[in-house]
Design a protein around this motif. Structure first.
Motif, PDB file in Angstrom:
ATOM      1  N   VAL A 484       0.458  -2.958   6.472  1.00  0.00           N
ATOM      2  CA  VAL A 484       1.455  -2.233   5.675  1.00  0.00           C
ATOM      3  C   VAL A 484       2.344  -3.228   4.913  1.00  0.00           C
ATOM      4  O   VAL A 484       2.710  -2.998   3.760  1.00  0.00           O
ATOM      5  N   GLN A 485       2.653  -4.354   5.558  1.00  0.00           N
ATOM      6  CA  GLN A 485       3.455  -5.374   4.866  1.00  0.00           C
ATOM      7  C   GLN A 485       2.676  -5.939   3.677  1.00  0.00           C
ATOM      8  O   GLN A 485       3.240  -6.174   2.615  1.00  0.00           O
ATOM      9  N   LEU A 486       1.378  -6.145   3.908  1.00  0.00           N
ATOM     10  CA  LEU A 486       0.552  -6.711   2.833  1.00  0.00           C
ATOM     11  C   LEU A 486       0.395  -5.748   1.662  1.00  0.00           C
ATOM     12  O   LEU A 486       0.130  -6.161   0.538  1.00  0.00           O
ATOM     13  N   MET A 487       0.553  -4.466   1.955  1.00  0.00           N
ATOM     14  CA  MET A 487       0.404  -3.473   0.877  1.00  0.00           C
ATOM     15  C   MET A 487       1.667  -3.379   0.037  1.00  0.00           C
ATOM     16  O   MET A 487       1.735  -2.636  -0.929  1.00  0.00           O
ATOM     17  N   HIS A 488       2.698  -4.108   0.457  1.00  0.00           N
ATOM     18  CA  HIS A 488       3.976  -4.052  -0.240  1.00  0.00           C
ATOM     19  C   HIS A 488       3.995  -5.061  -1.365  1.00  0.00           C
ATOM     20  O   HIS A 488       3.808  -6.264  -1.123  1.00  0.00           O
ATOM     21  N   LYS A 489       4.236  -4.591  -2.572  1.00  0.00           N
ATOM     22  CA  LYS A 489       4.298  -5.513  -3.715  1.00  0.00           C
ATOM     23  C   LYS A 489       5.447  -6.495  -3.471  1.00  0.00           C
ATOM     24  O   LYS A 489       6.493  -6.100  -3.005  1.00  0.00           O
ATOM     25  N   ASP A 521      -3.797   0.200  -1.160  1.00  0.00           N
ATOM     26  CA  ASP A 521      -4.029  -0.398  -2.464  1.00  0.00           C
ATOM     27  C   ASP A 521      -4.609  -1.802  -2.269  1.00  0.00           C
ATOM     28  O   ASP A 521      -3.889  -2.767  -2.035  1.00  0.00           O
ATOM     29  N   VAL A 522      -5.941  -1.889  -2.367  1.00  0.00           N
ATOM     30  CA  VAL A 522      -6.620  -3.153  -2.081  1.00  0.00           C
ATOM     31  C   VAL A 522      -6.141  -4.257  -3.025  1.00  0.00           C
ATOM     32  O   VAL A 522      -5.980  -5.405  -2.624  1.00  0.00           O
ATOM     33  N   SER A 523      -5.866  -3.890  -4.294  1.00  0.00           N
ATOM     34  CA  SER A 523      -5.502  -4.932  -5.255  1.00  0.00           C
ATOM     35  C   SER A 523      -4.179  -5.595  -4.864  1.00  0.00           C
ATOM     36  O   SER A 523      -4.022  -6.807  -5.034  1.00  0.00           O
ATOM     37  N   VAL A 524      -3.238  -4.810  -4.331  1.00  0.00           N
ATOM     38  CA  VAL A 524      -1.949  -5.403  -3.932  1.00  0.00           C
ATOM     39  C   VAL A 524      -2.172  -6.339  -2.747  1.00  0.00           C
ATOM     40  O   VAL A 524      -1.637  -7.457  -2.696  1.00  0.00           O
ATOM     41  N   VAL A 525      -2.983  -5.891  -1.775  1.00  0.00           N
ATOM     42  CA  VAL A 525      -3.263  -6.721  -0.596  1.00  0.00           C
ATOM     43  C   VAL A 525      -3.913  -8.028  -1.048  1.00  0.00           C
ATOM     44  O   VAL A 525      -3.494  -9.116  -0.642  1.00  0.00           O
ATOM     45  N   ASP A 526      -4.918  -7.919  -1.912  1.00  0.00           N
ATOM     46  CA  ASP A 526      -5.611  -9.120  -2.396  1.00  0.00           C
ATOM     47  C   ASP A 526      -4.656 -10.052  -3.124  1.00  0.00           C
ATOM     48  O   ASP A 526      -4.683 -11.266  -2.918  1.00  0.00           O
ATOM     49  N   ALA A 527      -3.794  -9.470  -3.964  1.00  0.00           N
ATOM     50  CA  ALA A 527      -2.855 -10.296  -4.734  1.00  0.00           C
ATOM     51  C   ALA A 527      -1.917 -11.034  -3.785  1.00  0.00           C
ATOM     52  O   ALA A 527      -1.667 -12.242  -3.959  1.00  0.00           O
ATOM     53  N   ASN A 528      -1.411 -10.336  -2.769  1.00  0.00           N
ATOM     54  CA  ASN A 528      -0.500 -10.981  -1.813  1.00  0.00           C
ATOM     55  C   ASN A 528      -1.211 -12.113  -1.078  1.00  0.00           C
ATOM     56  O   ASN A 528      -0.665 -13.212  -0.943  1.00  0.00           O
ATOM     57  N   ILE A 529      -2.425 -11.816  -0.617  1.00  0.00           N
ATOM     58  CA  ILE A 529      -3.155 -12.831   0.149  1.00  0.00           C
ATOM     59  C   ILE A 529      -3.451 -14.056  -0.728  1.00  0.00           C
ATOM     60  O   ILE A 529      -3.198 -15.184  -0.327  1.00  0.00           O
ATOM     61  N   SER A 530      -3.930 -13.811  -1.951  1.00  0.00           N
ATOM     62  CA  SER A 530      -4.239 -14.953  -2.837  1.00  0.00           C
ATOM     63  C   SER A 530      -2.990 -15.792  -3.069  1.00  0.00           C
ATOM     64  O   SER A 530      -3.040 -17.027  -3.012  1.00  0.00           O
ATOM     65  N   GLU A 531      -1.873 -15.130  -3.322  1.00  0.00           N
ATOM     66  CA  GLU A 531      -0.637 -15.864  -3.608  1.00  0.00           C
ATOM     67  C   GLU A 531      -0.225 -16.736  -2.414  1.00  0.00           C
ATOM     68  O   GLU A 531       0.175 -17.886  -2.574  1.00  0.00           O
ATOM     69  N   LEU A 532      -0.363 -16.148  -1.211  1.00  0.00           N
ATOM     70  CA  LEU A 532       0.043 -16.891  -0.015  1.00  0.00           C
ATOM     71  C   LEU A 532      -0.900 -18.065   0.243  1.00  0.00           C
ATOM     72  O   LEU A 532      -0.449 -19.165   0.588  1.00  0.00           O
TER      73      LEU A 532
END
Ligand code: C2E
Ligand code: MG
Ligand code: MG
Length: 640
Positions: A484-489, A521-532
Motif C-alpha cells: 500500500v505504501q508503494l502504491m502511494h505516489k 496501480d502497477v505503474s506507480v509501484v514500478d515508478a517508486n521501486i525504480s526511483e528507490l
C-alpha cells in the motif's frame, strides 16, 4: 396604524405561495428528520399568522357587526400563531446547529413550558384581563400582552446564540443567503409597522421557500437512481437514533453478483432494477425507512415492532425467489443476501454498526449468498477486536508510542551479524502487545499505513544515526514496506527525504516487500521501486515461498536478496519432499545470483544445514528475537 386599511394583496400572495410549498412537501418523499418537521411547523405557523391577519382585516372593516367573542378568538389565534411560528423557527435554528442532544432536550422542554404558560395566560385572561380586553368594539391592550412576544423573541435569541456552530451541511454560501433573507424580513417588518407596505408575511414566505430550496431540499438527501434516501442521510438518521437510545432493526440487503446483471443487461437496465428493488423495499408494510447503502446495497431501518423482523426478512427473501422484469418485460432472476443487525444489542454506535454490516456482508457473500443471516449469530468478537486494535494503533501514533525492535541477521560468509530487520512493535494499555501480523493489515485497511510507515522509517534512520551504525558490523537495516505504501505516489521521494534528514546513506537501508497478487496501480509501484533502486536502496523479497512464489516476479523486479519464509524452512525439516524443493529453490536462487536469507532459524542443526545447502544469511530465534535498539547494540558488541 389602522389594520382595516391594510392592502391584503400581499397576504393572499403569501398564502398562495405557502399552499404551493405544502403541495411540494406532500409530493416529495417524506423526510424523517427533525429539522424537516420543525420547518414544516414554521410553515404551518406562518400560514396561521397570515390567515388570522386576513380575518383581522375583515373584522376591522366590519367591526360593528362582529361579536366580541369572535374578536377574542381571533386575538388568541394571532398570539398562538405567532408563538407557533417563532417557537418552531427557534427549534429549527437550534437543530441546524451542532448542539449536544442534551442541550436540545432542555431547549424543547423550555419551549413546552413557554407554550403552556402562554396558553394559561390566555385562559385566565377573561378573569384577570392581564393581556387585553375588548370594550365598545375596541381592543385595549394591557401589560401582559407583550409576554408571548417576549417569550418568542427570547427563544429565538437563544437559538441564534449557537449559530456559530452550524452543522456541516450549511456552507458559508448558504449561510449568506439565509442572512440576506433575515435582513429582508426585518426590512419588511419595519415597512409594515410604519404602514408603508404590508408585505411582512409575503417576505416570510419567500424566506420559507429559500430555506426549502437550500436547506430542506429533499434531493439533497435522496439517491436519484433508486429514489431512496442516500447514505449520508442514513448516517444522520441512524446516529440520531443511537443518540436518543432508540432500538432499531437494521436490514442490509445486498444484491449478489450485481456486476453480472449490469454486464448482461447494461447499466440502464441495472439501474432500473435497483430502482424496483428500492421501491419494493419501501413498499413493505413496516415502520421504518429505506436507504441506498452502497452501489448495489440497500439498508432498511425498522424503528418499531422489532418482533416483526424475521417475518419481514422472510418476505424480502421470498420476493427474490421470483423474477423481476426489465422495461422490455424480460424476466431477470436476482439474488440478495440479507443481514440483520439489531441495535443496540449487536452494535452500540454508528461506527460499530458499519463495521458489523461490512463484516456480516463479507461473511454472507463468502458462505451463504442469497440467505438471511443475523449479526447476533455471528462471532462479532473479531469485529470488536479489529475496532479496538485500530483505535490502539491510532492512539500509539498520536502519542508517538510506536516502537521498532531489531532482529539481527547473521552472515555465514563473514561469520558475524551484518544486518538486522526492523520490526514494528505496539503495546497498548488495555490490549497488551499486539502482533504486527494483526495490526499492519488493519493499518493498511484504514489508511494509516502510509503515515505509520513513514514513522517507522524515521525511527530506523534515527537509530542508524544515533547509534553510529556505520562504525559497527551492521551494514544495513531491512525495513518492511507494505505494498500500500508503494502504491502511494511520492513514496520514493519521501523515503529519500527522510534518509537525507538523518544523514543515512541509501546503502544503509534495504527495503523488504512481499509478493502480492493485488497491486492496484502497477505503474506507480514500478515508478517508486525504480526511483528507490536508482537512488541506491536495495530491495529484498520477503516471505518467499509462502505465497505465489512466482518466478516471473523475481525475474522482473530488481531484487538483491530473497528471504525464504520460515514456513517453507520449517516444513523442509519435517518433510522429505519439502526438503528437496527447498534445496532446489536455493540452488536456483544461487544460479540467479541472488543473496538468500533463511528466516525462522531456531536451532543449530537448522543453521548448519541451511548454510550447507547455500543460504548466505540466517535470521531467527537461534540467534536472537527482535530486541530494543539498546539491547541490539549490546548484542552486536558482545558478539564482535
Ligand atoms: P516478516 O517481515 O516476515 O518478519 C519476520 C517475522 O518472523 C517477525 O515477526 C519475527 O519476529 C518472526 N521471526 C523471526 N525469526 C523467528 C523464529 O525463529 N521463529 C519464529 N517463530 N518467528 C520468528 P513479527 O515481528 O511478528 O512480524 C510479523 C510480520 O509483520 C512481519 O513478517 C512483517 O510482514 C510485518 N511487519 C513487521 N514489522 C513491520 C513494519 O515495520 N512494516 C510493515 N509494513 N510490516 C511489518
Ligand atoms: Mg520482513
Ligand atoms: Mg518474512
Amino acid at each position: 396604524m389602522n389594520i382595516s386599511n391594510w392592502d391584503l394583496a400581499y397576504d393572499f400572495a403569501a398564502a398562495f405561495g405557502l399552499v404551493m410549498l405544502f403541495i411540494w412537501y406532500g409530493n416529495e418523499k417524506r423526510i424523517p428528520s427533525r429539522a424537516h418537521k420543525a420547518f414544516l411547523g414554521v410553515c404551518v405557523g406562518i400560514m396561521l399568522v397570515i390567515s388570522v391577519e386576513i380575518i383581522e382585516v375583515f373584522f376591522g372593516r366590519f367591526r360593528n357587526y362582529i361579536d366580541d367573542r369572535a374578536m377574542y378568538i381571533v386575538l388568541y389565534g394571532q398570539m398562538l400563531a405567532i408563538l407557533t411560528a417563532c417557537l418552531f423557527f427557534a427549534y429549527y435554528v437550534k437543530l441546524l446547529t451542532k448542539v449536544p442532544q442534551k442541550n436540545l432536550e432542555i431547549f424543547v422542554k423550555n419551549i413546552k413550558i413557554a407554550t403552556v404558560a402562554c396558553v394559561v395566560l390566555m385562559i385566565l385572561n377573561p378573569f384577570t384581563e392581564w393581556l387585553f380586553v375588548i370594550e365598545d368594539k375596541k381592543i385595549l391592550v394591557h401589560k401582559g400582552f407583550v409576554i408571548p412576544y417576549v417569550i418568542s423573541v427570547a427563544m429565538m435569541l437563544t437559538a441564534f446564540s449557537n449559530i456559530g456552530k452550524l452543522s456541516k451541511e450549511i456552507t458559508f454560501r448558504k449561510c449568506i443567503i439565509m442572512i440576506l433573507n433575515f435582513v429582508f424580513c426585518i426590512v419588511a417588518l419595519v415597512l409594515q409597522i410604519t404602514g408603508i407596505a404590508t408585505m411582512f408575511s409575503f417576505t416570510l414566505v419567500t424566506g420559507c421557500m429559500t430555506i426549502y430550496h437550500y436547506l430542506q431540499n429533499p434531493y439533497a438527501v435522496m439517491d436519484t437512481t433508486t429514489g431512496q434516501f442516500n447514505r449520508r442521510f442514513m448516517n444522520d438518521y441512524i446516529t440520531y437514533r443511537f443518540e436518543v437510545n432508540k432500538s432499531m432493526g437494521v436490514f442490509l440487503i445486498a444484491m449478489d453478483d450485481f456486476k453480472l446483471i449490469n454486464k448482461t443487461y447494461g447499466i440502464d437496465v441495472g439501474d432500473n432494477l435497483l430502482l424496483q428493488v428500492g421501491e419494493y423495499l419501501n413498499s413493505l408494510k413496516y415502520p421504518g425507512e429505506v436507504f441506498r447503502f452502497g452501489s448495489d446495497q440497500f439498508c432498511a431501518v425498522m424503528d418499531k415492532d422489532l418482533s416483526q423482523i424475521p417475518e419481514i426478512a422472510e418476505e424480502v427473501h421470498e420476493r427474490f425467489m421470483h423474477p423481476w422484469y426489465t422495461g422490455d418485460g424480460e424476466a431477470v432472476m436476482m439474488s440478495a443476501s440479507i443481514c440483520i443487525v439489531k441495535c443496540p444489542q449487536d452494535a452500540a454506535d454508528m461506527g460499530e454498526l458499519v463495521d458489523i454490516m461490512d463484516y456480516s456482508m463479507a461473511l454472507a457473500k463468502k458462505t451463504k449468498k442469497g440467505n438471511i443471516s443475523y449479526a447476533s449469530d455471528m462471532k462479532l468478537d473479531n469485529v470488536r477486536r479489529e475496532k479496538a486494535v485500530e483505535k490502539a494503533v491510532k492512539l500509539a501514533m498520536d502519542r508517538e508510542e510506536i516502537m521498532v525492535h531489531y532482529q539481527p541477521i547473521f552472515s555465514i560468509g563473514k561469520d558475524a551479524y551484518n544486518s538486522a530487520e526492523a520490526l514494528v512493535r505496539l503495546k497498548d494499555d488495555e490490549l497488551g502487545w499486539i502482533s504486527p501480523d494483526e495490526f499492519i493489515p488493519l493499518a493498511e485497511k484504514h489508511g494509516l499505513i502510509v503515515e505509520l510507515g513513514d514513522m517507522i522509517l524515521e525511527k530506523v534512520c534515527r537509530f542508524i544515526r544515533d547509534f553510529n551504525l556505520k562504525d559497527s558490523s551492521i551494514e544495513y537495516i531491512e525495513v518492511n514496506i507494505s505494498t500500500v505504501q508503494l502504491m502511494h505516489k511520492g513514496f520514493a521521494g519521501r523515503v529519500k527525504k527522510i534518509l537525507e534528514e538523518y544523514d543515512v546513506t541509501p546503502d544503509q537501508i534495504n527495503i523488504e516487500i512481499t509478493e502480492t497478487a493485488t497491486i492496484g496501480d502497477v505503474s506507480v509501484v514500478d515508478a517508486n521501486i525504480s526511483e528507490l533502486v536508482e537512488y541506491g536502496i536495495k530491495l529484498s523479497l520477503d516471505d518467499y515461498g509462502s505465497g505465489y512464489s512466482n518466478i516471473d516476479y523475481i525475474n522482473q523486479m530488481p531484487f538483491s536478496i530473497i528471504k525464504l519464509d520460515k514456513s517453507i524452512i520449517w516444513e523442509a525439516f519435517k518433510n522429505v519432499k519439502a526438503g528437496i524443493t527447498l534445496e532446489y529453490t536455493i540452488r536456483m536462487l544461487n544460479e540467479l545470483q541472488l543473496l538468500i536469507v533463511a528466516e525462522g532459524v531456531e536451532t543449530e542443526d537448522m543453521k548448519n544445514h541451511l548454510a550447507d545447502i547455500g543460504c548466505h544469511y540466517m535470521q531467527g530465534w537461534y540467534y536472537s528475537k527482535a530486541v530494543s535498539d539498546q539491547d541490539f547494540m549490546e548484542l552486536i558488541e558482545k558478539s564482535a
